[in-house]
Design a protein around this motif. Structure first.
Motif, PDB file in Angstrom:
ATOM      1  N   GLY A 252       0.780  -1.233   0.000  1.00 14.40           N
ATOM      2  CA  GLY A 252       0.000   0.000   0.000  1.00 14.40           C
ATOM      3  C   GLY A 252       0.805   1.272   0.000  1.00 14.40           C
ATOM      4  N   THR A 253       2.077   1.207  -0.373  1.00 10.61           N
ATOM      5  CA  THR A 253       2.908   2.416  -0.387  1.00 10.61           C
ATOM      6  C   THR A 253       3.342   2.750  -1.804  1.00 10.61           C
ATOM      7  N   ASN A 254       3.581   4.037  -2.046  1.00  8.11           N
ATOM      8  CA  ASN A 254       4.138   4.511  -3.306  1.00  8.11           C
ATOM      9  C   ASN A 254       5.585   4.934  -3.077  1.00  8.11           C
ATOM     10  N   PRO A 255       6.419   4.874  -4.099  1.00 10.58           N
ATOM     11  CA  PRO A 255       7.813   5.300  -3.940  1.00 10.58           C
ATOM     12  C   PRO A 255       7.907   6.760  -3.505  1.00 10.58           C
ATOM     13  N   ARG A 256       8.735   7.019  -2.506  1.00  9.61           N
ATOM     14  CA  ARG A 256       8.940   8.385  -2.041  1.00  9.61           C
ATOM     15  C   ARG A 256       9.913   9.114  -2.964  1.00  9.61           C
ATOM     16  N   SER A 257       9.729  10.412  -3.070  1.00 14.32           N
ATOM     17  CA  SER A 257      10.606  11.226  -3.919  1.00 14.32           C
ATOM     18  C   SER A 257      11.737  11.836  -3.100  1.00 14.32           C
ATOM     19  N   TYR A 258      12.170  11.144  -2.101  1.00 15.09           N
ATOM     20  CA  TYR A 258      13.292  11.602  -1.287  1.00 15.09           C
ATOM     21  C   TYR A 258      13.953  10.400  -0.624  1.00 15.09           C
ATOM     22  N   THR A 259      15.220  10.546  -0.312  1.00 15.91           N
ATOM     23  CA  THR A 259      15.974   9.540   0.423  1.00 15.91           C
ATOM     24  C   THR A 259      15.747   9.751   1.915  1.00 15.91           C
ATOM     25  N   VAL A 260      15.753   8.667   2.685  1.00 18.75           N
ATOM     26  CA  VAL A 260      15.679   8.763   4.143  1.00 18.75           C
ATOM     27  C   VAL A 260      16.991   8.258   4.722  1.00 18.75           C
ATOM     28  N   ALA A 261      17.608   9.046   5.614  1.00 20.84           N
ATOM     29  CA  ALA A 261      18.839   8.654   6.301  1.00 20.84           C
ATOM     30  C   ALA A 261      18.572   8.703   7.803  1.00 20.84           C
ATOM     31  N   THR A 262      18.430   7.534   8.419  1.00 18.35           N
ATOM     32  CA  THR A 262      18.068   7.432   9.835  1.00 18.35           C
ATOM     33  C   THR A 262      19.274   6.971  10.644  1.00 18.35           C
ATOM     34  N   ALA A 263      19.632   7.735  11.663  1.00 14.71           N
ATOM     35  CA  ALA A 263      20.752   7.367  12.518  1.00 14.71           C
ATOM     36  C   ALA A 263      20.381   6.172  13.389  1.00 14.71           C
ATOM     37  N   LEU A 264      21.262   5.160  13.391  1.00 15.95           N
ATOM     38  CA  LEU A 264      21.093   3.981  14.229  1.00 15.95           C
ATOM     39  C   LEU A 264      22.189   3.987  15.311  1.00 15.95           C
ATOM     40  N   SER A 265      22.462   2.872  15.921  1.00 16.29           N
ATOM     41  CA  SER A 265      23.355   2.866  17.089  1.00 16.29           C
ATOM     42  C   SER A 265      24.808   3.162  16.744  1.00 16.29           C
ATOM     43  N   SER A 266      25.258   2.698  15.578  1.00 15.62           N
ATOM     44  CA  SER A 266      26.682   2.814  15.239  1.00 15.62           C
ATOM     45  C   SER A 266      26.900   3.322  13.824  1.00 15.62           C
ATOM     46  N   GLY A 267      25.982   4.146  13.365  1.00 20.24           N
ATOM     47  CA  GLY A 267      26.043   4.677  12.015  1.00 20.24           C
ATOM     48  C   GLY A 267      24.665   5.134  11.593  1.00 20.24           C
ATOM     49  N   TRP A 268      24.312   4.859  10.348  1.00 18.77           N
ATOM     50  CA  TRP A 268      23.013   5.315   9.852  1.00 18.77           C
ATOM     51  C   TRP A 268      22.506   4.375   8.754  1.00 18.77           C
ATOM     52  N   ALA A 269      21.196   4.401   8.547  1.00 17.33           N
ATOM     53  CA  ALA A 269      20.552   3.541   7.547  1.00 17.33           C
ATOM     54  C   ALA A 269      19.954   4.391   6.443  1.00 17.33           C
ATOM     55  N   TRP A 270      20.126   3.936   5.204  1.00 19.43           N
ATOM     56  CA  TRP A 270      19.466   4.612   4.082  1.00 19.43           C
ATOM     57  C   TRP A 270      18.250   3.821   3.643  1.00 19.43           C
ATOM     58  N   GLN A 271      17.281   4.529   3.093  1.00 22.53           N
ATOM     59  CA  GLN A 271      16.119   3.929   2.428  1.00 22.53           C
ATOM     60  C   GLN A 271      15.875   4.698   1.135  1.00 22.53           C
ATOM     61  N   ILE A 272      15.895   3.973   0.031  1.00 20.59           N
ATOM     62  CA  ILE A 272      15.786   4.568  -1.301  1.00 20.59           C
ATOM     63  C   ILE A 272      14.750   3.787  -2.086  1.00 20.59           C
ATOM     64  N   ASP A 273      13.736   4.483  -2.568  1.00 21.77           N
ATOM     65  CA  ASP A 273      12.637   3.842  -3.283  1.00 21.77           C
ATOM     66  C   ASP A 273      12.836   3.916  -4.786  1.00 21.77           C
ATOM     67  N   LEU A 274      12.894   2.760  -5.446  1.00 19.09           N
ATOM     68  CA  LEU A 274      12.822   2.681  -6.904  1.00 19.09           C
ATOM     69  C   LEU A 274      11.383   2.339  -7.281  1.00 19.09           C
ATOM     70  N   VAL A 275      11.096   2.218  -8.585  1.00 19.25           N
ATOM     71  CA  VAL A 275       9.716   1.923  -8.967  1.00 19.25           C
ATOM     72  C   VAL A 275       9.335   0.484  -8.652  1.00 19.25           C
ATOM     73  N   ASN A 276      10.336  -0.410  -8.536  1.00 19.92           N
ATOM     74  CA  ASN A 276      10.024  -1.826  -8.379  1.00 19.92           C
ATOM     75  C   ASN A 276      10.422  -2.415  -7.027  1.00 19.92           C
ATOM     76  N   ARG A 277      11.162  -1.647  -6.203  1.00 22.32           N
ATOM     77  CA  ARG A 277      11.614  -2.179  -4.908  1.00 22.32           C
ATOM     78  C   ARG A 277      12.197  -1.045  -4.094  1.00 22.32           C
ATOM     79  N   GLN A 278      12.583  -1.382  -2.872  1.00 22.61           N
ATOM     80  CA  GLN A 278      13.281  -0.421  -2.023  1.00 22.61           C
ATOM     81  C   GLN A 278      14.709  -0.910  -1.764  1.00 22.61           C
ATOM     82  N   GLY A 279      15.653  -0.006  -1.910  1.00 23.87           N
ATOM     83  CA  GLY A 279      17.024  -0.295  -1.521  1.00 23.87           C
ATOM     84  C   GLY A 279      17.271   0.301  -0.145  1.00 23.87           C
ATOM     85  N   SER A 280      17.905  -0.462   0.726  1.00 19.01           N
ATOM     86  CA  SER A 280      18.198   0.028   2.072  1.00 19.01           C
ATOM     87  C   SER A 280      19.557  -0.497   2.491  1.00 19.01           C
TER      88      SER A 280
END
Length: 507
Positions: A252-280
């Motif tokens: 039920g989600t559509n690809p976002r038009s922005y990257t998300v960079a979330t800080a975790l315990s020892s660095g950070w996580a990226w989330q990148i939406d393509l038309v067919n999947r999400q790269g993280s």
């Protein structure tokens, strides 16, 4: 006619090939451009976000934007949403947006100064007060309109794209334009008198006049010419590994038009939406967390709602070559240097490296003057990017892990940045502060988004009339009205790109 051998494919090899072939062989063929690419060595292929200037590269290469996006499963990128880089504020997760635009709707002072003097930080984030892109993402829009030309939009934008598909797309276009593709695995490099004579492969030897090293972190060619040629940035950028996960879209989600960079315990996580999947992925400091624990933390962060398609662990070599051009060989891409992918600068540095190389090669007389100029500039560009990335870390007040407790001290290894932070508590960050720097893409507007997103605010002691302040932000509001009316819903825009792909390849 001279021979230019590019060793290694991927984004670096094929961006270099298509650019240099177009630059040197547009009217008269000056170079035979060859790409020697191993069928047995895969590319890293996880760098899936860009900065906005990559549009200029694609446009200059004569590539059709709709075809490019369709062939690489691309979406639009309006900027990066940073989350959790400071302690929660009033019980809410800290977040700010770094967009690709800053508006200047006119007035006696710039809009950033007006935002502070008007006391607007109590009612909105800084990016919301000065950026159109910040509002486009809230509306679900992208900068493209129904009649937007190739690589043009209401405001600057970049892309999220499949790096492996991009390399294939550029390879096809380059070969169509006369680049020779040689499938072979390099087994040795023949060197004499400080220059490469040939590369030995399982398909024979390939001699050349100039060589490009696009072999990634290995630096297969440049290492043969000069050892001890690497300057590590690990003292200020300790994240040296990543675990990348490709997964299905949550339902039920559509690809976002922005990257998300979330800080975790020892660095950070990226989330990148393509038309067919999400790269993280999770970029982390291996001195603070093991690969197994990093993967577990990333999976916990992503949650169980979408199926994992692929999981890859990567080693990163953060730093740059002291000399990017040695003898008759220059490194492009990861073999030249690497800054952790927090601001998506990988393709930008390839573009910068190859375009600068073209102008230097065009007049090279073998004296070494142009080589030295190129090396000085490339090292300066990497040093500049290093400081901008450190800015994201050193302003954090998080103290919930060893990694974050150590983060503020990273500024100690960046003398220029350390000198500017106290200054920017007393005055606005402005363009003149960067005089004499090697800034290649991130200047005052970009620094402001990070500084003020991380609440490093200046204390400004001057006043503006209510009428003048109101006029500036009314004009900004009018810009928003026009932008909303003139841009497309991101999902609708992507549907049009998918229709283009069907028309190109058949149902």
């Amino acid at each position: 006619m001279k021979t230019l051998n590019i060793v290694g494919g991927g984004s670096a090899g094929w961006m270099a090939a298509i650019y240099l072939n177009r630059y040197f062989n547009r009217e008269v063929k000056n170079f035979q451009v060859n790409v020697i690419e191993s069928p047995d060595i895969g590319i890293i292929g996880v760098g899936e976000a860009t900065v906005h200037s990559i549009r200029f590269f694609f446009g200059a290469m004569g590539l059709d934007e709709a075809e490019l996006m369709a062939e690489t499963n691309a979406t639009i990128k309006s900027g990066i949403m940073f989350r959790n880089w400071k302690k929660p504020i009033a019980g809410q997760t800290h977040e700010y947006f770094h967009p690709f635009d800053q508006q200047q709707p006119g007035g006696s002072v710039d809009i950033s100064s007006a935002w502070f003097v008007g006391g607007r930080k109590s009612q909105e984030r800084y990016d919301e007060g000065v950026s159109v892109n910040s509002h486009l993402i809230k509306w679900g829009h992208c900068p493209k309109g129904a009649s937007s030309s190739n690589y043009q939009g209401a405001v600057p934008y970049g892309y999220h794209l499949d790096a492996t598909l991009l390399a294939r797309f550029l390879r096809r276009k380059a070969v169509e334009q006369g680049v020779r593709h040689i499938e072979a695995t390099v087994t040795d490099v023949e060197v004499a008198a400080g220059k490469i004579l040939s590369v030995q492969t399982d398909q024979g030897a390939f001699a050349g006049d100039f060589f490009l090293d696009c072999t990634g972190f290995r630096g297969l060619l440049l290492e043969k010419l000069q050892s001890d040629n690497w300057e590590s940035f690990a003292d200020v950028l300790p994240c040296d590994k990543a675990v990348a996960i490709q997964r299905e879209f949550p339902m039920g989600t559509n690809p976002r038009s922005y990257t998300v960079a979330t800080a975790l315990s020892s660095g950070w996580a990226w989330q990148i939406d393509l038309v067919n999947r999400q790269g993280s992925g999770y970029v982390y400091d291996s001195g603070r967390i093991s690969p197994e624990d990093a993967e577990r933390e990333l999976r916990d962060f992503l949650g169980p709602e979408a199926g994992v398609l692929k999981c890859t662990h990567l080693d990163m070599k953060v730093g740059c070559r002291r000399n990017t051009w040695v003898g008759n060989c220059a490194a492009i891409g990861l073999s030249s240097g690497f800054i952790e992918p927090l601001e998506s600068t990988g393709l930008h540095m390839i573009h910068l490296g190859v375009s600068l190389l073209a102008t230097h090669l065009a007049g090279d007389d073998g004296s070494g003057v142009l080589r030295d100029s190129y090396n000085e500039k490339m090292r300066g560009f990497y040093q500049d990017l290093k400081q901008f990335i450190v800015l994201h870390y050193c302003l954090s007040d998080r103290d919930d892990s060893e990694f974050w407790r150590a983060a503020p001290a990273t500024v100690e290894g960046c003398a220029w940045l350390k000198s500017k932070l106290p200054l920017w508590k007393r005055k606005i960050c402005e363009y003149q502060d960067f005089a004499g720097s090697y800034a290649s893409i991130f200047t005052d507007a970009n620094y402001r988004y990070v500084l003020y997103g991380m609440q490093h605010y200046p204390e400004l002691r001057f006043a503006m009339s209510e009428g003048e302040l109101e006029g500036i932000f009314q004009r900004f509001s009018q810009l928003l009205v026009r932008a909303k009316a003139g841009t497309l819903d991101h999902a609708q825009f992507l549907q049009a790109m998918h229709a283009k792909k069907v028309s190109l390849t058949g149902p």
